[in-house]
Design an enzyme around this catalytic site. Structure first.
Site, PDB file in Angstrom:
ATOM      1  N   GLY A 148     -19.071  16.541  32.835  1.00 37.89           N
ATOM      2  CA  GLY A 148     -18.627  15.698  33.823  1.00 37.89           C
ATOM      3  C   GLY A 148     -18.391  14.394  33.335  1.00 37.89           C
ATOM      4  O   GLY A 148     -19.055  14.006  32.137  1.00 37.89           O
ATOM      5  N   CYS A 149     -17.547  13.387  34.074  1.00 35.13           N
ATOM      6  CA  CYS A 149     -17.219  12.044  33.362  1.00 35.13           C
ATOM      7  C   CYS A 149     -18.654  11.191  33.245  1.00 35.13           C
ATOM      8  O   CYS A 149     -18.900  10.399  32.422  1.00 35.13           O
ATOM      9  CB  CYS A 149     -16.089  11.475  34.091  1.00 35.13           C
ATOM     10  SG  CYS A 149     -16.350  11.489  36.189  1.00 35.13           S
ATOM     11  N   ASN A 150     -19.298  11.336  34.364  1.00 36.00           N
ATOM     12  CA  ASN A 150     -20.459  10.372  34.529  1.00 36.00           C
ATOM     13  C   ASN A 150     -21.535  11.030  33.410  1.00 36.00           C
ATOM     14  O   ASN A 150     -22.178  10.181  32.749  1.00 36.00           O
ATOM     15  CB  ASN A 150     -21.225  10.584  35.994  1.00 36.00           C
ATOM     16  CG  ASN A 150     -20.244   9.837  37.048  1.00 36.00           C
ATOM     17  OD1 ASN A 150     -19.327   8.942  36.641  1.00 36.00           O
ATOM     18  ND2 ASN A 150     -20.567  10.044  38.239  1.00 36.00           N
TER      19      ASN A 150
END
Length: 342
Positions: A148-150
């Site tokens: 995930g980017c986060n």
């Protein structure tokens, strides 16, 4: 040798970002693009900024001849991705950009995504795609699960510190600001210009965000014990970028030294001089990550800040970095473009 590439789900933001980056890649050629709802359209019609590229038209997945493909990027929605990948040829290398193969435990997947996993055997096979920490496993992987980017931003801030034992594992707060492209291209009322512009809002607060599953899995694995962080993301009225501010208990200089040592040889990880603050403006459109460490006025506390581009290093750039390893190419191939500024 040129590698033939397919992008499944090419009509979304991450699909377009993959095409943009591969445009200047020395060893990759896009030979197939899928986009179910936009099948029959050219990529230039779907994304006018890609009109100059000589790309195949979008087709349905079942129309692609995978015998001619060396690697497929799967940029499809969660749940759709696992159903598609389990039907692909077993010898095809795949980099998945969805959440479907990030979590190793099927029970954890069901907890965070609300339904049983439909391809458990593939889930066991998948290698987690945080390149700088799983490089050797990715080289020999057939299926790589992009982070995930986060989750990537939070891990770049914390993994070296957990590894070095320089922070209190029971006092970690991640406060994160994310650009609106992280929500995808689907029409949503809260993402309309009039609803979003000029303001900001937290979302999935109180331990509800799905990327917490990745934090729990990865941080606990490193520490050898349960590690649970507090995490609140905020939706910001800019197109791309993530800025994570992580609050930790530990000696600031020891934290900075651990971070500097761990990332000293990493091309895409730039640890800024002590006390320097990163900005999303400085990494936009690139595969670079800027990391800053600042001491707090309270003794024994520090702030770690990470800026990255959610569509590039947080997703499509990371995917290409992993694909390079899987295909035996130079890891940095096609990814050395400087950030866009202003």
């Amino acid at each position: 040798m040129t590698q033939n590439i397919a992008i499944l789900g090419a009509s979304g933001y991450t699909g377009a970002e993959l095409a943009r980056i591969i445009a200047t890649h020395p060893s990759m050629r896009i030979t197939a693009l899928s986009g179910d709802r936009k099948a029959g359209m050219s990529m230039g019609e779907v994304f006018p900024h890609l009109r100059h590229m000589n790309l195949p038209d979008l087709v349905k997945i079942e129309e692609i001849d995978f015998s001619t493909i060396d690697l497929a990027f799967c940029a499809l929605p969660h749940a759709t991705s696992q159903a598609v990948i389990k039907e692909l040829p077993r010898d095809l290398k795949v980099v998945d950009l969805s959440a479907d193969f990030r979590l190793r435990d099927p029970a954890e997947y069901e907890k965070w995504y609300g339904k049983p996993h439909a391809a458990v055997e593939l889930q066991k096979e998948a290698v987690y795609g945080l390149t700088e920490f799983y490089r050797d496993e990715i080289r020999t992987a057939r299926l790589c699960a992009g982070t995930g980017c986060n989750a990537a931003a939070g891990q770049y801030a914390l993994r070296p510190l957990i590894e070095a034992g320089v922070i209190d594992l029971d006092e970690i707060i991640i406060d994160l600001k994310a650009g609106v492209s992280g929500a995808g291209r689907s029409l949503k009322e809260n993402l309309l210009h009039a609803e979003l512009s000029g303001g900001t809002m937290p979302y999935s607060a109180g331990g509800k965000h799905r990327h917490l599953g990745e934090f729990d899995q990865e941080f606990s694995k490193i520490a050898g014990r349960d590690v649970r962080v507090q995490f609140t993301p905020h939706l910001m009225p800019f197109n791309r970028g993530i800025l994570a501010t992580v609050y930790v208990r530990g000696e600031p200089q020891a934290i900075y030294d651990a971070m500097s040592r761990r990332y000293a040889d990493e091309v895409f990880l730039e640890v800024l001089p002590f006390g320097t603050l990163p900005s999303t403006r400085s990494i936009a459109g690139s595969n670079y990550v800027h990391v800053g460490v600042v001491g707090d006025r309270l003794p024994g506390r520090a702030l770690v800040m990470v800026a990255l581009d959610n569509l590039c290093k947080g997703s499509s750039g990371q995917a290409i970095q992993n694909a390079n390893l899987m295909l035996g190419l130079e890891e940095t191939a096609g990814l050395m473009l400087a950030p866009v500024f202003p």
